[in-house]
Design a protein around this motif. Structure first.
Motif, PDB file in Angstrom:
ATOM      1  N   PHE A  97       0.851  -1.194   0.000  1.00 45.04           N
ATOM      2  CA  PHE A  97       0.000   0.000   0.000  1.00 45.04           C
ATOM      3  C   PHE A  97       0.880   1.234   0.000  1.00 45.04           C
ATOM      4  O   PHE A  97       1.968   1.245   0.587  1.00 45.04           O
ATOM      5  CB  PHE A  97      -0.907   0.053   1.246  1.00 45.04           C
ATOM      6  N   MET A  98       0.402   2.277  -0.653  1.00 40.76           N
ATOM      7  CA  MET A  98       1.050   3.575  -0.578  1.00 40.76           C
ATOM      8  C   MET A  98      -0.017   4.640  -0.755  1.00 40.76           C
ATOM      9  O   MET A  98      -0.864   4.538  -1.643  1.00 40.76           O
ATOM     10  CB  MET A  98       2.133   3.732  -1.642  1.00 40.76           C
ATOM     11  N   GLY A  99      -0.012   5.634   0.104  1.00 42.41           N
ATOM     12  CA  GLY A  99      -0.998   6.707  -0.006  1.00 42.41           C
ATOM     13  C   GLY A  99      -0.425   8.032   0.418  1.00 42.41           C
ATOM     14  O   GLY A  99       0.411   8.102   1.323  1.00 42.41           O
ATOM     15  N   THR A 100      -0.862   9.093  -0.232  1.00 43.36           N
ATOM     16  CA  THR A 100      -0.469  10.455   0.105  1.00 43.36           C
ATOM     17  C   THR A 100      -1.710  11.271   0.404  1.00 43.36           C
ATOM     18  O   THR A 100      -2.722  11.139  -0.296  1.00 43.36           O
ATOM     19  CB  THR A 100       0.300  11.103  -1.070  1.00 43.36           C
ATOM     20  N   ASP A 101      -1.649  12.072   1.433  1.00 42.53           N
ATOM     21  CA  ASP A 101      -2.733  13.009   1.712  1.00 42.53           C
ATOM     22  C   ASP A 101      -2.967  13.832   0.440  1.00 42.53           C
ATOM     23  O   ASP A 101      -2.038  14.451  -0.087  1.00 42.53           O
ATOM     24  CB  ASP A 101      -2.309  13.920   2.867  1.00 42.53           C
ATOM     25  N   PRO A 102      -4.194  13.823  -0.101  1.00 42.62           N
ATOM     26  CA  PRO A 102      -4.424  14.544  -1.359  1.00 42.62           C
ATOM     27  C   PRO A 102      -4.025  16.010  -1.334  1.00 42.62           C
ATOM     28  O   PRO A 102      -3.738  16.586  -2.384  1.00 42.62           O
ATOM     29  CB  PRO A 102      -5.940  14.383  -1.572  1.00 42.62           C
ATOM     30  N   ALA A 103      -3.966  16.623  -0.165  1.00 40.62           N
ATOM     31  CA  ALA A 103      -3.560  18.032  -0.075  1.00 40.62           C
ATOM     32  C   ALA A 103      -2.052  18.211  -0.229  1.00 40.62           C
ATOM     33  O   ALA A 103      -1.575  19.343  -0.312  1.00 40.62           O
ATOM     34  CB  ALA A 103      -4.013  18.626   1.257  1.00 40.62           C
ATOM     35  N   HIS A 104      -1.294  17.106  -0.269  1.00 42.97           N
ATOM     36  CA  HIS A 104       0.175  17.201  -0.298  1.00 42.97           C
ATOM     37  C   HIS A 104       0.785  16.412  -1.450  1.00 42.97           C
ATOM     38  O   HIS A 104       1.932  15.987  -1.378  1.00 42.97           O
ATOM     39  CB  HIS A 104       0.743  16.710   1.035  1.00 42.97           C
ATOM     40  N   GLU A 105       0.024  16.217  -2.518  1.00 40.28           N
ATOM     41  CA  GLU A 105       0.545  15.484  -3.668  1.00 40.28           C
ATOM     42  C   GLU A 105       1.573  16.315  -4.423  1.00 40.28           C
ATOM     43  O   GLU A 105       1.650  17.523  -4.315  1.00 40.28           O
ATOM     44  CB  GLU A 105      -0.631  15.100  -4.584  1.00 40.28           C
ATOM     45  N   ARG A 106       2.427  15.606  -5.171  1.00 38.22           N
ATOM     46  CA  ARG A 106       3.461  16.190  -6.040  1.00 38.22           C
ATOM     47  C   ARG A 106       4.518  16.973  -5.262  1.00 38.22           C
ATOM     48  O   ARG A 106       5.058  17.961  -5.735  1.00 38.22           O
ATOM     49  CB  ARG A 106       2.843  17.070  -7.135  1.00 38.22           C
ATOM     50  N   ARG A 107       4.845  16.483  -4.061  1.00 40.90           N
ATOM     51  CA  ARG A 107       5.920  17.101  -3.282  1.00 40.90           C
ATOM     52  C   ARG A 107       7.125  16.175  -3.146  1.00 40.90           C
ATOM     53  O   ARG A 107       8.122  16.552  -2.545  1.00 40.90           O
ATOM     54  CB  ARG A 107       5.401  17.494  -1.902  1.00 40.90           C
ATOM     55  N   GLY A 108       7.045  14.964  -3.676  1.00 41.97           N
ATOM     56  CA  GLY A 108       8.174  14.038  -3.625  1.00 41.97           C
ATOM     57  C   GLY A 108       8.010  12.889  -2.659  1.00 41.97           C
ATOM     58  O   GLY A 108       8.873  12.017  -2.599  1.00 41.97           O
ATOM     59  N   ALA A 109       6.915  12.851  -1.902  1.00 41.04           N
ATOM     60  CA  ALA A 109       6.748  11.797  -0.898  1.00 41.04           C
ATOM     61  C   ALA A 109       6.725  10.407  -1.529  1.00 41.04           C
ATOM     62  O   ALA A 109       7.372   9.478  -1.039  1.00 41.04           O
ATOM     63  CB  ALA A 109       5.474  12.047  -0.092  1.00 41.04           C
ATOM     64  N   ALA A 110       5.972  10.242  -2.604  1.00 43.49           N
ATOM     65  CA  ALA A 110       5.875   8.927  -3.238  1.00 43.49           C
ATOM     66  C   ALA A 110       7.236   8.447  -3.731  1.00 43.49           C
ATOM     67  O   ALA A 110       7.613   7.283  -3.539  1.00 43.49           O
ATOM     68  CB  ALA A 110       4.876   8.973  -4.392  1.00 43.49           C
TER      69      ALA A 110
END
Length: 254
Positions: free
Chosen positions: A173-186
């Protein structure tokens, strides 16, 4: 199932990668539900708002068990005050394969309260002759077990076709808070797994939505098998087809 979202965050505070601690389980469950809220398979398996409330608690309990499992690595990405000398900060989803370091255990307690914006779970390679069984899920009442079990079977068959019985690192599983997408976390969380694959000389495996496929290709994964299942929509006569793609990473391929 792994998902990439398109909302852009306005916060540019640098990010750091940490191993999850038990206090993070509730936030992991919150992000999971926010990130996967519109996924068709999740909605089919957990068909009512009440069931999905129960699912959130199931995710929290499973996260606690996984964090305590030595054969599972649960990672979280936290916002961190800017430190220009830190090797494990990032500010862009650039797809590079340089794995940022994970913050050491001695730093975790002090840093744990910082805001988590993303999480990932990597299951470690386990040989078939090893006596190990991952902690089971406790599904909430009202779960559509027919659809859930059908998808689990399809996914297991996809993994068998893609990597056989060879031990591998699996991004479950991998998930990012939608408010913080495209910041490099993934990228940070995927790169951690790729470094383990290269170090141990074993493949990496994941199942991705069709929308997320370009991201994983950019990270060095190769599409292997399409996984699909047709299911009936609850309360209706019509059916839907759900599809994902099995991806494999081969050590040294990037």
């Amino acid at each position: 199932m792994n998902y990439i979202f398109s909302l852009r965050a306005c916060n540019t505070m640098p990010l750091r990668l940490y191993p999850a601690v038990p206090a993070d389980a509730n936030r992991i469950s919150e992000i999971h539900m926010a990130a996967f809220a519109s996924n068709a398979m999740l909605l089919a398996q957990f068909p009512t708002p009440e069931v999905r409330v129960g699912l959130r608690e199931s995710i929290r309990l499973k996260a606690l068990a996984d964090i305590d499992d030595p054969k599972v690595s649960v990672l979280v990405v936290r916002e961190h005050p800017f430190d220009p000398d830190s090797p494990n900060t990032t500010g862009a989803e650039d797809g590079s394969n340089q794995c940022p370091g994970v913050v050491r255990e001695r730093e975790m307690e002090e840093s744990a309260p910082r805001g988590i914006i993303a999480f990932a779970k990597w299951s470690h390679p386990v040989s078939k002759d090893v006596d190990y069984e991952e902690a089971a899920w406790a599904w909430p009442a009202g779960t559509n077990m027919r659809i859930l079990n059908g998808w689990v079977k399809a996914a297991e068959e996809g993994q068998e076709e893609a990597v056989g019985d060879r031990p591998c690192y699996r991004l479950t599983f991998m998930g990012t808070d939608p408010a913080h997408e495209r910041r490099g976390a993934a990228s940070m969380m995927v790169n951690w797994g790729l470094e383990q694959c290269n170090k141990d000389g074993v493949p990496g495996y994941l199942e991705s939505t069709l929308e997320a496929a370009p991201f994983y290709e950019k990270m060095g994964f190769a599409a292997s098998v399409k996984i699909s299942m047709r299911y009936l929509i609850e309360g209706q006569d019509q059916s839907e087809m759900y599809e994902e793609i099995a991806f494999v990473y081969r050590p040294g391929s990037t």
